[in-house]
Structures are given as C-alpha cells and as structure tokens.
Design a protein around this motif. Structure first.
Motif, PDB file in Angstrom:
ATOM      1  N   ARG A   1      34.909 -27.356   4.594  1.00  0.00           N
ATOM      2  CA  ARG A   1      35.476 -26.144   3.951  1.00  0.00           C
ATOM      3  C   ARG A   1      34.799 -25.678   2.848  1.00  0.00           C
ATOM      4  O   ARG A   1      34.311 -26.596   1.955  1.00  0.00           O
ATOM      5  N   THR A   2      34.546 -24.445   2.476  1.00  0.00           N
ATOM      6  CA  THR A   2      34.029 -23.847   1.354  1.00  0.00           C
ATOM      7  C   THR A   2      34.892 -23.068   0.655  1.00  0.00           C
ATOM      8  O   THR A   2      35.668 -22.349   1.397  1.00  0.00           O
ATOM      9  N   LEU A   3      34.832 -23.270  -0.794  1.00  0.00           N
ATOM     10  CA  LEU A   3      35.727 -22.646  -1.472  1.00  0.00           C
ATOM     11  C   LEU A   3      34.881 -21.724  -2.106  1.00  0.00           C
ATOM     12  O   LEU A   3      34.032 -21.915  -2.844  1.00  0.00           O
TER      13      LEU A   3
ATOM     14  N   ASP B   1      35.854 -22.108  -8.805  1.00  0.00           N
ATOM     15  CA  ASP B   1      34.339 -22.329  -8.774  1.00  0.00           C
ATOM     16  C   ASP B   1      33.937 -22.469  -7.391  1.00  0.00           C
ATOM     17  O   ASP B   1      34.926 -22.639  -6.392  1.00  0.00           O
ATOM     18  N   GLY B   2      32.704 -22.324  -6.894  1.00  0.00           N
ATOM     19  CA  GLY B   2      32.233 -22.454  -5.517  1.00  0.00           C
ATOM     20  C   GLY B   2      32.071 -24.018  -5.169  1.00  0.00           C
ATOM     21  O   GLY B   2      31.616 -25.112  -6.081  1.00  0.00           O
TER      22      GLY B   2
ATOM     23  N   SER C   1      25.198 -26.669 -10.825  1.00  0.00           N
ATOM     24  CA  SER C   1      24.693 -26.354  -9.625  1.00  0.00           C
ATOM     25  C   SER C   1      25.333 -25.068  -9.398  1.00  0.00           C
ATOM     26  O   SER C   1      25.831 -24.266 -10.287  1.00  0.00           O
ATOM     27  N   LEU C   2      25.134 -24.432  -8.321  1.00  0.00           N
ATOM     28  CA  LEU C   2      25.324 -22.986  -8.169  1.00  0.00           C
ATOM     29  C   LEU C   2      26.845 -22.589  -8.012  1.00  0.00           C
ATOM     30  O   LEU C   2      27.227 -21.566  -8.019  1.00  0.00           O
ATOM     31  N   GLY C   3      27.485 -23.488  -7.955  1.00  0.00           N
ATOM     32  CA  GLY C   3      29.158 -23.360  -7.517  1.00  0.00           C
ATOM     33  C   GLY C   3      29.665 -22.786  -8.909  1.00  0.00           C
ATOM     34  O   GLY C   3      30.801 -22.377  -8.710  1.00  0.00           O
ATOM     35  N   VAL C   4      29.044 -23.070  -9.983  1.00  0.00           N
ATOM     36  CA  VAL C   4      29.698 -22.776 -11.349  1.00  0.00           C
ATOM     37  C   VAL C   4      29.158 -21.378 -11.874  1.00  0.00           C
ATOM     38  O   VAL C   4      29.382 -21.204 -13.174  1.00  0.00           O
TER      39      VAL C   4
ATOM     40  N   CYS D   1      29.413 -29.026  -5.592  1.00  0.00           N
ATOM     41  CA  CYS D   1      29.821 -27.626  -6.378  1.00  0.00           C
ATOM     42  C   CYS D   1      28.876 -26.693  -5.953  1.00  0.00           C
ATOM     43  O   CYS D   1      28.126 -26.095  -7.000  1.00  0.00           O
ATOM     44  N   SER D   2      28.603 -26.330  -4.872  1.00  0.00           N
ATOM     45  CA  SER D   2      27.747 -25.191  -4.430  1.00  0.00           C
ATOM     46  C   SER D   2      28.046 -24.417  -3.206  1.00  0.00           C
ATOM     47  O   SER D   2      29.001 -25.070  -2.671  1.00  0.00           O
TER      48      SER D   2
END
Length: 117
Positions: A97-99, A107-108, A1-4, A50-51
């Motif tokens: 919460r967004t990291l 990572d996101g 996914s886009l979080g990585v 994970c986005s």
C-alpha cells in the motif's frame, strides 16, 4: 526521505539523487533481508518507508521476493493482503500500500507485509 516533501519541500534539494535511487534502496533491502531472518513461523514481516518512489518501495519488495525465490526461501513467505482503499482497485500487489499526500492527506508512505508460514 521523499515522503515528507509536503511538509519540508526544501528537502528535495538536500538529498543526492544517487543516494536516494541507488544506495538507499540497497541499504533498505539489506535491512529487510536481515529482519526476515528473525521472523518465526506464524509471525509477520512489515516493510515500511516514508517514501513514494518505486526504487525504495516496490523495487525493494521485488528484489526481496526474487532473492527469497533464488535461495529457495519463498515458500516461507505468504503475502498478507492489506485492505483496499478503492484508490487502486487493480492493485497487482495486494500486500502493498502506498499513501499519497494529495489523496490521503498525510505524508507519503509505503508498506508491504507478509506472514511467515
């Protein structure tokens, strides 16, 4: 996914936009709905990805809440606040919460949580 993307920038080109923005959020909403049916009174529900894109995160949460409200089930769920990290003190969704990679050195990720009444 886009979080990585921070660790795997080439993944940006391997994911189809229609899949990420349309099909994946629908699948995630179905998973969230299904999981919510198995939470007993006093239990907790955590939705995590994970986005960092809103279609997979806040919009899925908003659709879930809307559907719960339409089915007269919203009274079963209480948003369970996540402690603030001073990044977004005006957070309109204190149970979310967004990291972010550039702020949290990770990572996101996104998370939302509720307690079942």
């Amino acid at each position: 996914s886009l979080g990585v993307l921070r660790r795997r920038p080439s993944q940006r080109w391997s994911l189809k936009e229609t899949y990420v923005l349309q099909q994946l959020p629908l699948l995630q909403l179905k998973i969230l709905q299904r999981a919510s049916q198995h939470v007993h009174s006093g239990g907790s529900l955590l939705y995590a990805t994970c986005s960092i894109i809103s279609q997979e995160n806040e919009q899925v949460v908003d659709h879930f809440i809307t559907q719960q409200n339409n089915n007269n089930n919203l009274h079963h769920w209480e948003p369970w606040s996540i402690p603030n990290d001073d990044i977004n003190p005006q957070n309109l969704r204190p149970h979310c919460r967004t990291l972010l990679p550039h702020i949290h050195d990770t990572d996101g990720f996104f998370m939302a949580r509720w307690k079942r009444k």
